[in-house]
Design a protein around this motif. Sequence first.
Motif, short mmCIF file in Angstrom:
data_model
loop_
_atom_site.label_atom_id
_atom_site.label_comp_id
_atom_site.label_asym_id
_atom_site.label_seq_id
_atom_site.Cartn_x
_atom_site.Cartn_y
_atom_site.Cartn_z
N UNK A 185 8.83 -3.15 -5.47
CA UNK A 185 8.68 -3.80 -4.03
C UNK A 185 7.57 -3.11 -3.56
N UNK A 186 7.23 -1.86 -3.96
CA UNK A 186 6.20 -1.17 -3.30
C UNK A 186 4.71 -1.90 -3.53
N UNK A 187 4.46 -2.55 -4.85
CA UNK A 187 3.54 -3.23 -4.97
C UNK A 187 3.27 -4.48 -4.38
N UNK A 188 4.51 -5.04 -4.01
CA UNK A 188 4.42 -6.27 -3.25
C UNK A 188 3.93 -6.12 -1.70
N UNK A 189 4.01 -4.78 -1.44
CA UNK A 189 3.27 -4.64 -0.06
C UNK A 189 1.64 -4.44 -0.04
N UNK A 190 1.24 -4.27 -1.02
CA UNK A 190 -0.32 -4.23 -1.21
C UNK A 190 -0.96 -5.31 -1.44
N UNK A 191 -2.14 -5.29 -0.79
CA UNK A 191 -3.05 -6.50 -0.95
C UNK A 191 -4.47 -6.01 -1.48
N UNK A 192 -4.96 -6.78 -2.13
CA UNK A 192 -6.25 -6.45 -2.74
C UNK A 192 -7.03 -5.99 -1.79
N UNK A 193 -8.15 -5.13 -2.35
CA UNK A 193 -8.71 -4.21 -1.32
C UNK A 193 -8.30 -2.86 -0.71
N UNK A 194 -6.82 -2.95 -0.70
CA UNK A 194 -6.00 -1.60 -0.24
C UNK A 194 -6.42 -0.53 -0.81
N UNK A 195 -6.41 0.63 -0.28
CA UNK A 195 -6.53 1.94 -0.60
C UNK A 195 -5.04 2.57 -0.87
N UNK A 196 -4.72 2.99 -2.19
CA UNK A 196 -3.52 3.71 -2.61
C UNK A 196 -3.89 5.16 -3.18
N UNK A 197 -2.98 6.11 -2.68
CA UNK A 197 -2.88 7.41 -3.15
C UNK A 197 -1.65 7.54 -3.74
N UNK A 198 -1.81 8.04 -5.25
CA UNK A 198 -0.32 8.47 -5.69
C UNK A 198 -0.29 9.90 -6.32
N UNK A 199 0.68 10.65 -5.72
CA UNK A 199 0.72 12.00 -6.22
C UNK A 199 1.61 12.40 -7.17
N UNK A 200 1.27 13.12 -8.23
CA UNK A 200 1.87 13.35 -9.35
C UNK A 200 2.11 15.04 -9.54
N UNK A 201 3.42 15.28 -9.62
CA UNK A 201 3.22 16.57 -9.99
C UNK A 201 2.96 17.39 -11.20
N UNK A 202 2.97 18.62 -11.30
CA UNK A 202 2.46 19.38 -12.59
C UNK A 202 3.89 19.25 -13.32
N UNK A 203 3.70 20.37 -14.83
CA UNK A 203 4.82 20.36 -15.66
C UNK A 203 6.27 20.57 -14.94
N UNK A 204 6.40 21.40 -13.91
CA UNK A 204 7.63 21.94 -13.44
C UNK A 204 7.92 20.82 -12.30
N UNK A 205 7.20 19.80 -12.00
CA UNK A 205 7.70 18.80 -10.86
C UNK A 205 6.98 19.41 -9.55
N UNK A 206 7.33 18.68 -8.52
CA UNK A 206 6.95 19.17 -7.18
C UNK A 206 8.06 20.13 -6.54
N UNK A 207 7.56 21.03 -5.78
CA UNK A 207 8.38 21.95 -5.40
C UNK A 207 9.25 21.31 -4.06
N UNK A 208 10.44 21.81 -3.59
CA UNK A 208 11.06 21.25 -2.52
C UNK A 208 10.35 21.16 -1.10
N UNK A 209 9.47 22.28 -1.19
CA UNK A 209 8.58 22.28 0.00
C UNK A 209 7.43 21.23 0.09
N UNK A 210 7.06 20.77 -1.33
CA UNK A 210 5.93 19.76 -1.44
C UNK A 210 6.65 18.48 -1.30
N UNK A 211 8.01 18.16 -1.54
CA UNK A 211 8.62 17.18 -1.46
C UNK A 211 8.78 16.76 0.05
N UNK A 212 9.45 17.74 0.86
CA UNK A 212 9.42 17.77 2.17
C UNK A 212 8.04 17.41 2.79
N UNK A 213 7.15 17.96 2.43
CA UNK A 213 5.75 18.03 2.97
C UNK A 213 5.49 16.43 2.90
#
Lengths: 250, 250
Positions: A185-213
Amino acid sequence: MQRYFISDNNWTKEQVHIDGEDRHHIVNVMRMTSGDKIICCNVDGSSYLVEITEITDDKVTGALVEALDEKQEMPVKVTIVQGLPKGDKLELIVQKGTELGMFAFIPVQMDRSIVKWDSKKESKKLSRLRKISKEAAEQSHRSKLPLIHEKHTLKEVLSENTYDHLFVASELEAKAPSEDGSFAEALKQISPGDNLLVVIGPEGGLSNDEISFLTSNQFKSIRLGPRILRTETAPLYVLSAISFYFEEWR
Amino acid sequence: MQRYFISDNNWTKEQVHIDGEDRHHIVNVMRMTSGDKIICCNVDGSSYLVEITEITDDKVTGALVEALDEKQEMPVKVTIVQGLPKGDKLELIVQKGTELGMFAFIPVQMDRSIVKWDSKKESKKLSRLRKISKEAAEQSHRSKLPLIHEKHTLKEVLSENTYDHLFVASELEAKAPSEDGSFAEALKQISPGDNLLVVIGPEGGLSNDEISFLTSNQFKSIRLGPRILRTETAPLYVLSAISFYFEEWR
């Protein structure tokens, strides 16, 4: 045909000058001579068929034979924000991410990153990552080099926010999928030319603070299938799926 | 929750017995005791919530508390046939392939494989690959272990052909795409439950003989985006795209 990425100030209207390691590669590794042809790419993404005209101890000079109309760049620009992982995983991510069409890469020291980069380590790591990315771009026949950015904090990433879509890869979505977490569903909202940012956590995953932020800054959680992927596998899934959707499906 | 793959003859109707390295992991690494809970998966793909009831020097015994209805396995069965690559790339492919839902893996000594496996090397390599796959399956919360087959020739792979769809990843399609080479069109022909075989060449690609052999056996060439992927990146693209299509898109 062999491919080289040549920095912008080495080009004139009709010629390109190749020095340093690329000159060494052409002369000593490939053992090319005048008359041989190569492909040269400028940092702006343009690429040319080039015929070697002169080889000196300093540089190789080539004549621009023809501007190439290449179609190897992704129609959407994907920037991967990666929490610093352990060991040599960052090199794997940058190499494979380059092959898979990544537009830019931003390493982030996250709350659960075990590795710490001081400034000396950072400059060494970055030049190594840029070298790996350049080689991968040449091998995979890209016409544009990915931008390998310096270490950022998450706040710095957001303050430079010029992105049309903000995503965060979520382990929680893999374990307990929600309607909202659909990557499709997320990809369906995107048009050619768009800029996407994808955040990926380290081994232990994102912290709760980071997820909230991230969620308070309108990031959308996406699910990368129902299995739990390691930190270095997640960006490869993201880029493969986006390539499949925009370059093979549509 | 910690997850273990336990071989079929260690199960009774109400109990499971865990020995060897898994016992060591439970007792000495995780320091679990009676009453602690784990997930145990049988090779048939079933998985159970298990409560530890007894720990001896030989084994850990657990009571089956509840059969789990897990959905982490791909709805289509993807077998990767990989031309033997150099170095430790095979370990990368098996680890990442397991995380990405690969059903089975067949290493093939192809015409352009530089590495040669003799029988002594093969048995050592296979047990290492199976260990890597088991660990990746546990970490990624799979309920079924991928089958890591012994070395085959391409002819042997075909003689055991029980596959519904036969694909070969093609560098030629990336360079000069044809209508026939659409991976998206290929996936549209596949139904949940189907068996897929995907052949991927080693570093130098498939030889002309191998390509002829595959095309004369009704293999379909597929394109994995417009960039040239390294041999170890191609299976990860295939599995990510199939996961995206069958697990996220449909």
